[in-house]
Write an enzyme that holds these catalytic residues in place. Structure first.
Site, PDB file in Angstrom:
ATOM      1  N   ILE A 101       0.863  -1.177   0.000  1.00 27.89           N
ATOM      2  CA  ILE A 101       0.000   0.000   0.000  1.00 27.89           C
ATOM      3  C   ILE A 101       0.904   1.234   0.000  1.00 27.89           C
ATOM      4  O   ILE A 101       2.077   1.143   0.361  1.00 27.89           O
ATOM      5  CB  ILE A 101      -0.979   0.023   1.197  1.00 27.89           C
ATOM      6  CG1 ILE A 101      -0.230  -0.048   2.534  1.00 27.89           C
ATOM      7  CG2 ILE A 101      -2.001  -1.091   1.084  1.00 27.89           C
ATOM      8  CD1 ILE A 101      -1.147   0.019   3.750  1.00 27.89           C
ATOM      9  N   ASP A 102       0.353   2.360  -0.398  1.00 22.02           N
ATOM     10  CA  ASP A 102       1.150   3.579  -0.510  1.00 22.02           C
ATOM     11  C   ASP A 102       1.689   4.030   0.839  1.00 22.02           C
ATOM     12  O   ASP A 102       1.119   3.725   1.889  1.00 22.02           O
ATOM     13  CB  ASP A 102       0.309   4.708  -1.112  1.00 22.02           C
ATOM     14  CG  ASP A 102      -0.138   4.427  -2.533  1.00 22.02           C
ATOM     15  OD1 ASP A 102       0.536   3.630  -3.203  1.00 22.02           O
ATOM     16  OD2 ASP A 102      -1.159   5.001  -2.958  1.00 22.02           O
ATOM     17  N   LYS A 103       2.749   4.800   0.799  1.00 26.13           N
ATOM     18  CA  LYS A 103       3.380   5.337   2.002  1.00 26.13           C
ATOM     19  C   LYS A 103       2.374   6.018   2.916  1.00 26.13           C
ATOM     20  O   LYS A 103       2.349   5.790   4.130  1.00 26.13           O
ATOM     21  CB  LYS A 103       4.482   6.316   1.598  1.00 26.13           C
ATOM     22  CG  LYS A 103       5.038   7.155   2.737  1.00 26.13           C
ATOM     23  CD  LYS A 103       5.941   8.266   2.225  1.00 26.13           C
ATOM     24  CE  LYS A 103       6.270   9.264   3.310  1.00 26.13           C
ATOM     25  NZ  LYS A 103       7.045  10.418   2.807  1.00 26.13           N
TER      26      LYS A 103
END
Length: 363
Positions: A169-171
């Site tokens: 998942i994104d930062k």
């Protein structure tokens, strides 16, 4: 201090080149970092255009600067941006320093472990934590933390791609992530993600009041040609990008924003962020996709101050990986997990709830 997403992606300009395992310096003291071989059937085209079309995170301006600096070589000779590539040309990126050591080191970083056994781990990732080491973020990532947690497990090598993260998942997205401790577990779980038999849902706060209570968004996800740091949606028949499907369901309406549940059929980069932007409802506070602007609401100073306070509470895309379901690789039992909303996202949702309730009381 961690790099911004823009800096991270910019530094990964040449991440699709074939990495050189043991770079050696040439006569000019430059080190080969990456290598790309031109296709046999390639028509003559400028080298900067060729690299731009091949590189996922490239910008043409940055490629041209690299060529101007003498860093782009073709067949062991530096070339300018207007060089026309030919079949079987060997394009390399040469820099004045050796490659960074990408070995993943164990670092004592706290982990919120939701579940763990001999085969798998389920982790609740906080927003702001980079998942995997990369350009500009070689330390302080989730993978470094996992390496520390499993440092006494002799069969787990964090540098072995056959184990570790099953998905990402994104930062600045919070929520559930699945980690495989063994190669067999990763293979088994990877097939479930590939066959779309896993169950994943996200909670997202988006701008606007969606017309329908539920819906389906389908559109290919590919690099935005106008902004290489974000993704864009293209028609399925365009042949651009990869097929992506997102299902959404309205959970709560706040007049100018809406809390939705998103279920993924596919797992493309920035899928929910790009799909919701595509239908005119960017995620709240998602700077990359326009969500930091006041997209709905009033023009009053009071309302602008209210939005400013909301953005202070949650200054990242309002997206949380809330549920995760899969079949266990050893027991073959169905495993289902739910993660509560993090404090920042819960606070901004409460603020919107109070806002709309206050508006209704005045009517």
């Amino acid at each position: 201090m961690m790099q911004s997403e823009e800096e991270y992606l910019e530094e990964e300009l040449f991440d699709d080149f074939q990495e050189t395992e043991t770079p050696e310096s040439n006569e000019q003291g430059l080190y080969e970092h990456f290598r790309l071989i031109v296709d046999k059937g390639q028509e003559p085209v400028r080298v900067d255009k060729y690299i731009f079309e091949k590189m996922q995170h490239s910008s043409r301006n940055r490629i041209q600067k690299a060529a101007d600096a003498g860093c782009i070589y073709v067949n062991d000779k530096p070339v300018k941006s207007n060089y026309k590539v030919r079949p079987d040309d060997i394009i390399t990126l040469m820099l004045d320093r050796p490659k960074h050591d990408n070995t993943i080191e164990a670092e004592e970083i706290p982990l919120d472990i939701v579940y763990e056994d001999n085969e798998i781990m389920v982790i609740n990732k906080p927003a702001g934590l980079v998942v995997h080491p990369g350009a500009g973020n070689f330390h302080g990532t989730l993978i470094n933390a996992i390496a520390w947690h499993l440092k006494d497990l002799k069969d787990f090598d964090p540098n072995d791609p056959a184990v570790g993260l099953v998905h990402r998942i994104d930062k600045d997205t919070s929520g559930l992530l699945l980690i495989a401790k063994t190669p067999d577990a990763k293979t088994f779980l990877g097939k479930q993600f590939f066959n779309k038999t896993t169950h994943r849902s996200y909670n997202a706060l988006v701008w606007g009041n969606l017309v329908e209570d539920e819906g389906r968004i389908e559109g290919n996800i590919g690099r935005d040609p106008k902004d290489r740091l974000r993704m864009a949606v293209f028609p399925p028949e365009s042949g651009i990008g990869k097929n992506a499907v997102t299902h959404y369901r309205v959970l709560e309406r706040f007049g100018y924003t809406t809390l939705v549940e998103c279920r993924l059929e596919t797992g493309r980069t920035h899928q929910i962020r790009a799909h919701m932007k595509h239908i005119g409802h960017p995620l709240f506070a998602d700077e990359r996709y326009g969500g930091m602007e006041i997209l709905r609401g009033e023009r009053t100073a009071a309302y602008k101050a209210y939005i400013k306070n909301c953005l202070k509470l949650c200054n990242r895309q309002a997206l949380h990986a809330r549920t995760l379901g899969f079949v266990h690789p050893r027991t073959h039992e169905q495993m289902d997990f739910t993660s509560e909303l993090p404090e920042d996202l819960g606070a901004v949702i409460d603020k919107w709830r109070n806002y709309i309730n206050g508006k209704q009381e005045l009517m």
